[in-house]
Motif scaffolding. Structure first.
Motif, mmCIF file in Angstrom:
data_model
loop_
_atom_site.group_PDB
_atom_site.id
_atom_site.type_symbol
_atom_site.label_atom_id
_atom_site.label_comp_id
_atom_site.label_asym_id
_atom_site.label_seq_id
_atom_site.Cartn_x
_atom_site.Cartn_y
_atom_site.Cartn_z
ATOM 1 N N THR A 7 17.922 29.285 -46.548
ATOM 2 C CA THR A 7 18.668 28.476 -47.537
ATOM 3 C C THR A 7 19.978 27.769 -46.795
ATOM 4 O OG1 THR A 7 18.139 30.107 -49.306
ATOM 5 C CG2 THR A 7 19.922 28.493 -49.641
ATOM 6 N N GLY A 8 20.733 28.593 -46.094
ATOM 7 C CA GLY A 8 21.879 27.996 -45.126
ATOM 8 C C GLY A 8 21.285 26.823 -44.584
ATOM 9 N N LEU A 9 20.277 26.872 -43.681
ATOM 10 C CA LEU A 9 19.821 26.026 -42.698
ATOM 11 C C LEU A 9 19.501 24.665 -43.758
ATOM 12 C CD1 LEU A 9 19.023 25.109 -40.000
ATOM 13 C CD2 LEU A 9 16.889 26.025 -40.362
ATOM 14 N N ALA A 10 18.775 24.979 -44.725
ATOM 15 C CA ALA A 10 18.339 23.736 -45.592
ATOM 16 C C ALA A 10 19.609 23.181 -46.165
ATOM 17 C CB ALA A 10 17.467 24.408 -46.864
ATOM 18 N N LEU A 11 20.661 23.752 -46.669
ATOM 19 C CA LEU A 11 21.698 23.132 -47.214
ATOM 20 C C LEU A 11 22.432 22.280 -45.943
ATOM 21 C CD1 LEU A 11 23.235 25.660 -49.280
ATOM 22 C CD2 LEU A 11 22.062 23.717 -50.161
ATOM 23 N N PHE A 13 20.997 20.909 -43.507
ATOM 24 C CA PHE A 13 19.950 19.725 -43.196
ATOM 25 C C PHE A 13 20.335 18.407 -44.297
ATOM 26 C CE2 PHE A 13 16.539 22.031 -40.550
ATOM 27 C CZ PHE A 13 17.518 21.864 -39.486
ATOM 28 N N ILE A 14 20.394 19.031 -45.508
ATOM 29 C CA ILE A 14 20.515 18.184 -46.710
ATOM 30 C C ILE A 14 21.711 17.454 -46.634
ATOM 31 C CG2 ILE A 14 21.218 18.154 -49.110
ATOM 32 C CD1 ILE A 14 18.922 20.404 -49.535
ATOM 33 N N ILE A 20 24.152 10.829 -42.801
ATOM 34 C CA ILE A 20 23.174 9.837 -42.466
ATOM 35 C C ILE A 20 23.092 8.674 -43.068
ATOM 36 C CG2 ILE A 20 21.297 9.089 -41.132
ATOM 37 C CD1 ILE A 20 21.392 11.966 -39.884
ATOM 38 N N LEU A 21 22.502 9.016 -44.409
ATOM 39 C CA LEU A 21 22.273 7.826 -45.155
ATOM 40 C C LEU A 21 23.556 7.001 -45.813
ATOM 41 C CD1 LEU A 21 19.507 9.670 -47.628
ATOM 42 C CD2 LEU A 21 19.239 7.506 -46.267
#
Length: 99
Positions: A7-11, A13-14, A20-21
């Protein structure tokens, strides 16, 4: 949402993807963070490469990423040296440790 080890890694990356966007759309929200992210990623990939037996490529990535990070962090190093010099100067004047 269930919390597991990803979960932490996913957040993370998000969040980086959103920065970046945003910078590509003209909003420079995380420009300074992103300028440190790429060299840090190079260093991280270099460590992974060395761990997996690719010592030449790993060492090259670590050297390139470390050199870029060293250049970007030169302002921080200058501030730390200045604080150290001030503390050392005060300790010379007082005759004992000031900081």
């Amino acid at each position: 949402m269930r919390m597991n080890r990803h979960t932490g890694l996913a957040l993370l990356f998000i969040g980086f993807g959103a920065m970046i966007l945003a910078s590509r759309m003209g909003l420079h929200i995380g420009h300074h963070v992103m300028s440190f992210l790429f060299p840090a990623a190079l260093v991280g990939l270099g460590f992974v490469g060395m761990k997996n037996g690719r010592t030449f490529i790993g060492a090259a990535l670590i050297l390139i990423g470390g050199g870029v990070l060293l250049g970007k962090m030169s302002g921080v190093f200058a501030i730390l040296i200045a604080v150290g010099l001030i503390c050392y100067g005060f300790s010379l004047l007082r005759g004992k440790s000031a900081c």
